[in-house]
Design a protein around this motif. Sequence first.
Motif, short mmCIF file in Angstrom:
data_model
loop_
_atom_site.label_atom_id
_atom_site.label_comp_id
_atom_site.label_asym_id
_atom_site.label_seq_id
_atom_site.Cartn_x
_atom_site.Cartn_y
_atom_site.Cartn_z
N LEU A 47 20.69 56.94 71.87
CA LEU A 47 20.70 58.40 71.95
C LEU A 47 20.25 58.97 70.61
CD1 LEU A 47 21.52 60.43 74.18
CD2 LEU A 47 23.72 60.64 73.04
N ALA A 48 19.05 59.56 70.57
CA ALA A 48 18.49 60.09 69.33
C ALA A 48 18.20 61.58 69.46
CB ALA A 48 17.21 59.33 68.97
N LEU A 49 19.21 62.33 69.92
CA LEU A 49 19.05 63.78 70.09
C LEU A 49 19.18 64.49 68.75
CD1 LEU A 49 21.23 64.33 73.28
CD2 LEU A 49 18.77 63.98 73.16
N GLU A 50 18.38 65.51 68.56
CA GLU A 50 18.47 66.30 67.33
C GLU A 50 19.71 67.18 67.35
OE1 GLU A 50 16.27 65.71 64.85
OE2 GLU A 50 15.49 64.22 66.26
N GLU A 51 20.08 67.66 68.50
CA GLU A 51 21.25 68.52 68.67
C GLU A 51 22.03 68.04 69.89
OE1 GLU A 51 24.21 70.54 68.32
OE2 GLU A 51 22.71 71.16 66.83
N ASN A 111 24.06 53.28 72.96
CA ASN A 111 24.47 53.40 71.56
C ASN A 111 24.04 54.75 71.00
OD1 ASN A 111 25.66 52.53 69.20
ND2 ASN A 111 24.37 50.72 68.96
N ASP A 112 24.82 55.28 70.04
CA ASP A 112 24.41 56.52 69.38
C ASP A 112 23.56 56.18 68.16
OD1 ASP A 112 26.20 57.09 66.71
OD2 ASP A 112 27.25 55.84 68.16
N SER A 120 23.59 56.92 64.88
CA SER A 120 24.19 56.47 63.62
C SER A 120 24.66 55.02 63.70
CB SER A 120 25.37 57.37 63.23
OG SER A 120 24.92 58.69 62.96
N SER A 121 25.31 54.65 64.81
CA SER A 121 25.80 53.28 64.97
C SER A 121 24.64 52.30 65.07
CB SER A 121 26.68 53.17 66.22
OG SER A 121 27.82 53.98 66.10
N PHE A 122 23.56 52.72 65.75
CA PHE A 122 22.39 51.85 65.88
C PHE A 122 21.77 51.59 64.51
CE2 PHE A 122 17.86 51.08 66.61
CZ PHE A 122 17.91 50.07 67.56
N LEU A 123 21.62 52.64 63.70
CA LEU A 123 21.05 52.48 62.36
C LEU A 123 21.94 51.61 61.48
CD1 LEU A 123 19.51 55.88 61.20
CD2 LEU A 123 18.33 53.81 61.89
N GLU A 124 23.24 51.80 61.58
CA GLU A 124 24.16 50.99 60.78
C GLU A 124 23.97 49.50 61.10
OE1 GLU A 124 28.97 50.48 59.98
OE2 GLU A 124 28.24 51.17 61.91
N ARG A 125 23.88 49.19 62.37
CA ARG A 125 23.73 47.81 62.79
C ARG A 125 22.40 47.21 62.36
NH1 ARG A 125 23.20 47.21 68.94
NH2 ARG A 125 21.00 47.45 68.39
N GLU A 126 21.32 47.98 62.49
CA GLU A 126 19.98 47.45 62.22
C GLU A 126 19.65 47.39 60.73
OE1 GLU A 126 17.94 46.17 64.51
OE2 GLU A 126 19.50 46.56 66.00
N THR A 127 20.24 48.25 59.93
CA THR A 127 19.86 48.32 58.52
C THR A 127 20.93 47.80 57.56
OG1 THR A 127 20.71 50.59 58.26
CG2 THR A 127 18.42 50.35 58.99
N GLY A 128 22.17 47.62 58.06
CA GLY A 128 23.24 47.18 57.17
C GLY A 128 23.69 48.24 56.20
N ARG A 129 23.52 49.51 56.60
CA ARG A 129 23.97 50.62 55.75
C ARG A 129 24.36 51.80 56.62
NH1 ARG A 129 19.64 54.19 55.30
NH2 ARG A 129 17.63 53.33 55.95
N LEU A 151 23.32 58.42 55.61
CA LEU A 151 23.93 59.68 55.15
C LEU A 151 23.31 60.90 55.81
CD1 LEU A 151 24.44 59.17 51.30
CD2 LEU A 151 26.18 59.26 53.08
N ASP A 152 22.04 60.81 56.21
CA ASP A 152 21.36 61.97 56.79
C ASP A 152 21.98 62.41 58.11
OD1 ASP A 152 19.53 62.18 54.73
OD2 ASP A 152 18.12 60.78 55.65
N THR A 153 22.58 61.47 58.84
CA THR A 153 23.14 61.80 60.16
C THR A 153 24.66 61.59 60.21
OG1 THR A 153 22.69 59.54 60.93
CG2 THR A 153 20.99 61.19 61.32
#
Length: 461
Positions: free
Chosen positions: A208-212, A233-234, A236-245, A248-250
């Motif tokens: 889920l990559a909605l702007e709003e 998956n939302d 932020s959680s997807f980015l955390e898993r894929e990048t290991g960080r 902060l932007d979301t």
Amino acid sequence: MIRLFKHYIPHAVLLLGLIDLVLLYVAGEAAWHVRAHQLAIDVAPPSERIASLGVFVGTLLLAMISVGVYGSDALRSTRFALARILVAVSLGVIALTFIDFVARGLDFWRSTLIYTMFIAIALLLVNRLIVGGLLGTGAFRRRVLVLGAGRRALRLRDLAERPNSGFVIVGYVAMSTADPVIKEAIARSAINDLNNFVQNLGPSEVVLALEERRNALPLKDLLRIKTAGVHVNDFSSFLERETGRVDLDTLNPSWLIFSDGFSSARMVSSIAKRAFDIAASGVLLLLTFPIILLFALLVKIDSRGPAFFRQTRVGLYGEPFELIKLRSMRTDAEKDGAKWAQKDDPRVTRIGRLIRKVRIDELPQAWSVLKGEMSFVGPRPERPHFVTDLEGQLPYYAERHMVKPGITGWAQINYPYGASIEDARHKLEYDLYYAKNYTPFLDLLILLQTLRVILWNEGAR
């Protein structure tokens, strides 16, 4: 990806590691047979060598993890992988020679280790050529459908196009009537049944990559997709898993509160962590005491001033403590005020450059670890002046102080040395990931990967 002790490991890396484990066992066993044939003696059954083979396989596997054999560069470059394998096997054999000297009951033959070294290198390289070829085809990449066509979706596309990406995007669905950033996105209004659309595409995950998200969540659609067996998956959680960080932007407080992390079980982990810190720092100080004294003398000879450098840093829960290191800068380095260290910093002395390059200046910090003010693994302790500035400019900066600062850390091994607000922001994202997902397993990975940073001089400043 597979989640192991709260840390995600790509399927490709896990598969490669398991095959390597088997091949290392084969190499160890084959070397015994070759040497026994040369000496014209009978080879005992493998069950009698299970301890020595286990130590051999474990030592070499740890050496491979330490020098970055399973890093993204090694996965996509056979030449890079070979260089790392050569270093890893060489270090592993040196370690095994030492173990053979200390624990003679394991019956390592030095001549056997030489054969093992060459056989292991050959088998591991063949594994890279075969499995690496499959990895290059994208056979191990997960299929992802993105719900959204704005800037967040664009970030996911950029992430998917990286050579070391573990996923491929099979489509985008524009969930709003706003002008899409992703031009090839399919409008939601053009899809009669979103669940059938997802089933026909066959993704393993929907992001889920909605702007709003306010009043825009397609709850009925997401429920049907989820109950049909597709992981949802939302962003932020997807980015955390894929990048290991932690991005902060979301990031928002509700995600930190309701997402997995900051487990109450960390009390047991903290006890184990402290026990390790006491034992390891005590041994390290005993072993390196002559080295510290030698370089302290060289620092005194090289430039005027004290051999050791003391400075106030911010520790656990924001409490100040005094950090001690071997001095690597001139005594007047901050006559014009506090500054971040720069590349080729003119304030660094001749001996200072050397001890920074090989991290010898960090050794006295083991005293702070022994006292309990620091840990071996944790966020880098910053100065109060910088902390005050960064807390005012970076959201959630104070949360990094919920764990003890460390000599090495997740940010230190994943991001080069930074000397700007933007660098501090990127490192904070890694620090928050560590604070959120801390386990002894993650600490072990960081300690092993620190060897890679030292060997290849990554991040030294």
